[in-house]
Design an enzyme around this catalytic site. Structure first.
Site, PDB file in Angstrom:
ATOM      1  N   SER A 528       0.846  -1.196   0.000  1.00  0.00           N
ATOM      2  CA  SER A 528       0.000   0.000   0.000  1.00  0.00           C
ATOM      3  C   SER A 528       0.883   1.248   0.000  1.00  0.00           C
ATOM      4  O   SER A 528       1.653   1.444  -0.937  1.00  0.00           O
ATOM      5  CB  SER A 528      -0.959  -0.036   1.189  1.00  0.00           C
ATOM      6  OG  SER A 528      -1.989   0.916   1.033  1.00  0.00           O
ATOM      7  N   ASP A 603      -8.630  -4.644  -6.536  1.00  0.00           N
ATOM      8  CA  ASP A 603      -8.302  -3.690  -5.478  1.00  0.00           C
ATOM      9  C   ASP A 603      -9.183  -2.452  -5.631  1.00  0.00           C
ATOM     10  O   ASP A 603      -9.142  -1.767  -6.651  1.00  0.00           O
ATOM     11  CB  ASP A 603      -6.820  -3.301  -5.584  1.00  0.00           C
ATOM     12  CG  ASP A 603      -6.315  -2.564  -4.356  1.00  0.00           C
ATOM     13  OD1 ASP A 603      -7.125  -1.892  -3.680  1.00  0.00           O
ATOM     14  OD2 ASP A 603      -5.111  -2.634  -4.068  1.00  0.00           O
ATOM     15  N   HIS A 635      -7.630  -5.140  -1.693  1.00  0.00           N
ATOM     16  CA  HIS A 635      -6.356  -4.496  -1.386  1.00  0.00           C
ATOM     17  C   HIS A 635      -5.408  -5.396  -0.599  1.00  0.00           C
ATOM     18  O   HIS A 635      -4.199  -5.266  -0.687  1.00  0.00           O
ATOM     19  CB  HIS A 635      -6.617  -3.198  -0.607  1.00  0.00           C
ATOM     20  CG  HIS A 635      -5.408  -2.333  -0.463  1.00  0.00           C
ATOM     21  ND1 HIS A 635      -4.615  -1.973  -1.526  1.00  0.00           N
ATOM     22  CD2 HIS A 635      -4.843  -1.746   0.632  1.00  0.00           C
ATOM     23  CE1 HIS A 635      -3.626  -1.195  -1.099  1.00  0.00           C
ATOM     24  NE2 HIS A 635      -3.740  -1.065   0.197  1.00  0.00           N
TER      25      HIS A 635
END
Length: 658
Positions: A528, A603, A635
């Site tokens: 991320s 995602d 995600h």
């Protein structure tokens, strides 16, 4: 003769036992999706409060616990258990996009008729930013319900696809990107007695955020923080719950960067005319006392540390029970704060990472905590005397395994003055005369930290797996991460990734000073924001990192969502220089080392446009990253897919770094 034979046998047995090798970990042991993961976690006991009575729940049985001795004193029957669980409150449900209330008698009331994927009722809004976790808010008397209504019909769809049917289907997400059109939110109030709904007259909701909804103790007023789209002007406004009309602005806070309201106001249980508010107005998150006219009475906590959590109130002592990092920036400790004098009293042992749950009156607290060498302890503590009774001590679930060496320390940030905390994980048989391949694990973004005075210094179990394979792991919390005050957190404003990289390179500088770190075999990994940092560091410092694995990476902040992205970066229109500096698209040509990019194919947080656009840039630049996608995953990889993911990450370092 017999005695000699016996001694020889005993000696052989002893030598055999001492020579037994300890077990090695597998990802099935260490990863949360693994088949043996639960057995390798510290044992836990489940305690809860019924009023001020402490109960322990075990295998569907409930035990009443003596708070003075920690002993179970009797078993509650099923009838008693059901009696305590019974209640008379109404509840909310959402069916076919419509919001319903079900009263205590089971009668159902429909509050909306136009709900759809574009008109959303009773759910968290603003993409769960500003501390928003839910979309419905009952009044203290249970007779009125405040709820969010979000119109996102004007927000662009991101074209997600479900590939699993015979004919792949279109499943778009509403995804408002930085600088583009956002959704509009209003707040409704439903009255159970009249079966009518009114809406708060807050004005045009365009480019505004409504958050941290709270009720007055008499259920007649609603309070909420209202924030402009630039997120630098925050106002606390009260409304009449019956008419929806505004009653007045009680508080306003502005900033040349951003204001981030994260918590609703809370009225003192013993004084309906005063409320407590959290704010970072002096540079650190602290508590402030106001009267219901909006007049500041006093600051309740102060110092170069932050209040991380408010657990509730001790009504008898008239104190607030908080968790703060006053003792140490990487600790969590529980205090009581006397509202009258401001005096703080430590309620735990002053070490480690503590999480508390207050009884109804606030006279007692369940204190669950760990320390770097303590897997889990649970105490019950008097918030009046701070006396603790041990309820449970967990054994080390890793006993019998080859455990790595966990260490923590500090280095100076790139500004030469700020302390940054790090964790280092070394192989169990670490030899300082050898050279080790070293992997930097990085996150580095807002509202997160990696180093804490918890078990194993808060280490991710993948680090143990890598240390077992002969790597040194290094993790550093750079400026921009959480719980260190505004100056620390806002150092990255309008230039995400830049200050963070400078601090991470100070970590690299420290690693290179260590004789056992092989500077020619240095890798980096993150997910991320950490994926963004991984690629940023590989492209900006191409001769430093030989191998990198970036998961779910942001590539250009103009493709990220409005609420988070614009808080830290502004818009692409008003901060073109910052967006250009942080974008990785034009830096694809700098890639030298081996880079693997991994994403969830679906995602909906960092949409696949990021990864795919970067791959396109690499194709045009002639550079060669590797790429892997998890179909159907969002995600973060769920379930056993996470085991597969971490084996893939590990193997990449094994193939190209070791």
């Amino acid at each position: 003769m017999m005695k000699i034979k016996f001694l020889l046998l005993l000696l052989c047995a002893t030598l055999s036992m001492s020579g037994q090798e300890k077990k090695l970990f597998t990802l099935e042991d260490l990863n949360f999706g693994g088949t043996n993961y639960r057995n390798l976690q510290p044992e836990n006991k489940w305690y809860a409060w019924w009023g001020d009575e402490l109960i322990r729940i075990d295998n569907e049985q409930c035990f009443l616990v003596d708070k003075k001795t920690g002993k179970d004193i009797r078993i509650l029957t099923d009838d008693e258990n059901n009696e305590r669980k019974s209640g008379s409150k109404a509840t909310t449900i959402i069916k076919d996009h419509q919001l319903y209330v079900v009263d205590a008698q089971g009668k159902e009331y429909q509050l909306s008729t136009d709900g759809s994927r574009e008109i959303v009722y009773g759910s968290a809004v603003h993409r769960n930013e500003f501390g928003i976790k839910k979309g419905t808010f009952w009044s203290p008397d249970g007779q009125r319900l405040a709820f969010y209504r979000m119109d996102q019909s004007m927000v662009s769809d991101y074209p997600q696809v479900d590939i699993f049917p015979r004919e792949a289907s279109y499943e778009p997400d509403k995804y408002p990107m930085a600088g583009m059109t956002s959704h509009k939110v209003t707040v409704g109030v439903y009255d159970l007695n009249t079966n009518k709904t009114i809406y708060l007259q807050a004005g045009d909701p365009t480019d505004r955020y409504f958050t941290n909804i709270a009720w007055s103790p008499d259920s007649k007023k609603i309070y909420m923080f209202e924030l402009n789209r630039a997120q630098n002007d925050c106002r606390l406004v009260s409304y009449d719950a019956e008419t929806g009309m505004p009653l007045g602005e009680l508080y306003r806070e502005t900033s040349d960067k951003y204001v981030e309201p994260m918590h609703p106001i809370v009225f003192l249980p013993w004084d309906d005319t005063k409320f407590m508010m959290q704010s970072q107005r002096d540079g650190y998150n602290h508590l402030y006392l106001f009267n219901n006219k909006g007049e500041l009475l006093k600051q309740l906590t102060k110092g170069p540390w932050v209040v991380e959590e408010v657990l509730g109130f001790n009504k008898k002592d008239k104190s607030i029970i908080i968790v703060s990092n006053e003792k140490n920036a990487i600790q969590r400790n529980i205090y009581s704060v006397d509202v009258k004098t401001g005096k703080r009293t430590l309620l735990d042992n002053g070490r480690g990472s503590h999480h508390g749950e207050l009884s109804e009156s606030g006279l007692y607290i369940i204190d669950r905590y760990t320390e770097p060498d303590v897997p889990r302890n649970i105490d019950v503590v008097s918030t009046h005397t701070a006396k603790a009774t041990r309820l449970f001590t967990a054994a080390d679930p890793w006993e019998g395994y080859q455990q790595p060496i966990f260490e923590s320390g500090t280095i100076k940030a790139a500004d030469g003055k700020t302390d940054l905390y790090y964790r280092m994980v070394k192989p169990h048989d670490f030899d300082a005369t050898k050279k080790y391949p070293t992997v930097v694990y990085v996150y580095g973004g807002p509202h997160a930290h990696n180093v804490e005075a918890a078990w194993h210094w808060y280490s991710r179990t993948w680090e143990t797996y890598m240390a077992q394979k002969g790597y040194v792991l290094f993790i550093l919390d750079n400026r921009g991460s959480e719980n260190r005050g505004l100056e620390f957190e806002q150092a990255t404003f309008h230039q995400l990734g830049q200050i963070e990289m400078q601090d991470q390179m100070k970590g690299v500088e420290y690693l290179k000073s260590l004789p056992y770190v092989d500077a020619n075999r240095m890798g980096i990994h993150g997910w991320s924001f950490g994926g963004f940092m991984t690629i940023s560091l590989m492209l900006n410092y191409p001769d430093v990192f030989k191998v990198g694995v970036a998961g779910g990476p942001v590539i250009d902040w103009k493709w990220y969502e409005i609420m988070y992205g614009e808080r830290y970066m502004g818009t692409p229109q008003n901060n073109p220089e910052g967006y250009a500096k942080s974008s990785l698209i034009d830096k694809a040509k700098n890639l030298k080392g081996k880079l693997q990019i991994i994403t969830g194919y679906n995602d909906n947080t960092v949409v696949p446009q990021h990864c795919l656009s970067f791959l396109d840039a690499c194709i045009k630049a002639g550079t060669q990253p590797d790429f892997f996608a998890y179909p159907g995953e969002e995600h973060n990889m769920r379930g056993h897919a996470s085991v597969h993911l971490h084996e893939r990450i590990t193997q990449y370092f094994e193939d190209y770094l070791k």
